[in-house]
Design an enzyme around this catalytic site. Structure first.
Site, PDB file in Angstrom:
ATOM      1  N   ASP A  89      10.368 -98.139   8.382  1.00  0.00           N
ATOM      2  CA  ASP A  89      10.994 -98.588   9.623  1.00  0.00           C
ATOM      3  C   ASP A  89      12.112 -99.551   9.250  1.00  0.00           C
ATOM      4  OD1 ASP A  89      10.985 -99.033  12.620  1.00  0.00           O
ATOM      5  OD2 ASP A  89      10.608-101.073  11.932  1.00  0.00           O
ATOM      6  N   GLU A 174      13.760 -92.493   9.740  1.00  0.00           N
ATOM      7  CA  GLU A 174      14.164 -91.995  11.046  1.00  0.00           C
ATOM      8  C   GLU A 174      15.605 -91.502  10.993  1.00  0.00           C
ATOM      9  OE1 GLU A 174      14.750 -94.986  14.018  1.00  0.00           O
ATOM     10  OE2 GLU A 174      14.398 -96.555  12.562  1.00  0.00           O
ATOM     11  N   ASP A 255       5.967-103.628  13.511  1.00  0.00           N
ATOM     12  CA  ASP A 255       6.816-102.833  12.626  1.00  0.00           C
ATOM     13  C   ASP A 255       6.014-101.928  11.691  1.00  0.00           C
ATOM     14  OD1 ASP A 255       8.960-104.081  13.817  1.00  0.00           O
ATOM     15  OD2 ASP A 255       9.153-105.611  12.260  1.00  0.00           O
TER      16      ASP A 255
END
Ligand code: ZN
Length: 298
Positions: A89, A174, A255
């Protein structure tokens, strides 16, 4: 003699030289029409026995010259396979948070760099059109401060991504396309976005070197408040909530939980077959989700 460019103010300044237009001998680079080799501060040593096929000489907005050489490195070999997988992340609070629970902060001294940048920007803002040369100078100063921060981050990211790729068989990150950074000061955002773009590309080419896999998932799901243990969707929470407890009893670091969800989404894609992308509809069991697709949860 330095390369000349079409425009003095606009367009990215860069000159490219192919093998016939430069000479590389004993670690010294001489460009076409130059008598003496360039005085270069090397950022990293070239691999043993490497001979560059292309030399690019760009000048950045801060007015600094670079040389970038394209080389085949015969010493880079695929690493033995490993079972380790990781989800990552990317955030503002911490540069990276891993699904393993590890958090990686921003490079040291970054605060000082920011302070310098803010000061330079203030000085530039005070200059008017009439200030001419002084205004240009002030603009340069801002660019240099920006570049300094970006350089440090890039170095930092190089080390991190190399480590991630070496230690893991699969790295899930991502996808940039749907990224919509949390609302924050413009400055932090610009810098963070730049770092993000680097982070997006680095693991991919390094994975090719070392025989690893990088999976990018569309982060359409509310990864921060989706319980990575039981799949329940928690309530919306403000940004300052860094920890929350699910009804199932698990307490999550916001997170780390997001990184775990990113990993799970990536592994699901991996099972579906290489190159597949996650469905953008809600997976079964979460159909009650009232999230707009393509929206990134902070
Ligand atoms: Zn739960």
């Amino acid at each position: 003699m330095y390369p000349r460019f079409k425009s003095r103010k606009k367009s990215r300044k860069s000159a490219e030289y192919t093998t016939s237009a430069f000479r590389f001998k004993d670690g010294r680079l001489t460009l076409a029409k130059m008598v003496d080799p360039l005085d270069i501060v090397w950022s990293r040593p070239l691999p043993e026995g490497a001979s560059p096929s292309t030399a690019t000489v760009p000048q950045d907005t801060a007015g600094r010259w670079y040389v970038s050489l394209l080389v085949e490195d015969p010493t880079i070999q695929p690493l033995p396979a490993t079972d380790a997988v990781v989800g990552v992340d990317v955030g503002l609070d911490h540069l990276l948070t891993l699904s393993t629970g590890q958090k990686v902060s921003n490079p040291r001294h970054e605060r000082r760099g920011h302070a310098r940048l803010v000061k330079a920007q203030r000085q530039l803002a005070r200059k008017t059109r009439g200030d001419g040369a002084n205004r240009t100078k002030a603009r340069r100063k801002v660019a240099r401060a920006h570049a300094h921060i970006a350089d440090r981050r890039r170095d930092h990211l190089h080390k991190l991504t190399t480590r991630l790729v070496r230690e893991n068989q699969t790295i899930v990150i991502e996808d940039l396309a749907v990224r919509n950074m949390v609302k924050n000061g413009k400055l932090a955002r610009a810098i963070s976005d730049a770092a993000w773009a680097d982070f997006r590309s680095m693991p991919e080419y390094k994975a090719q070197w070392y025989g690893r896999e990088v999976i990018a998932v569309d982060r359409w799901f509310p990864s921060s408040r989706l319980c990575s243990a039981c799949g329940t969707l928690g309530d919306k929470m403000p940004l300052n909530v860094r920890e929350w407890t699910c009804d199932c009893g698990r307490t999550h670091d916001r997170d780390v939980n997001a990184a775990k969800n990113i990993l799970a989404a990536g592994l699901a894609v991996s099972v579906c077959g290489a190159g597949a992308r996650p469905q953008r509809s809600a997976p079964s069991g979460q159909s009650a989700m009232k999230q707009k697709p393509l929206r990134r949860e902070p």
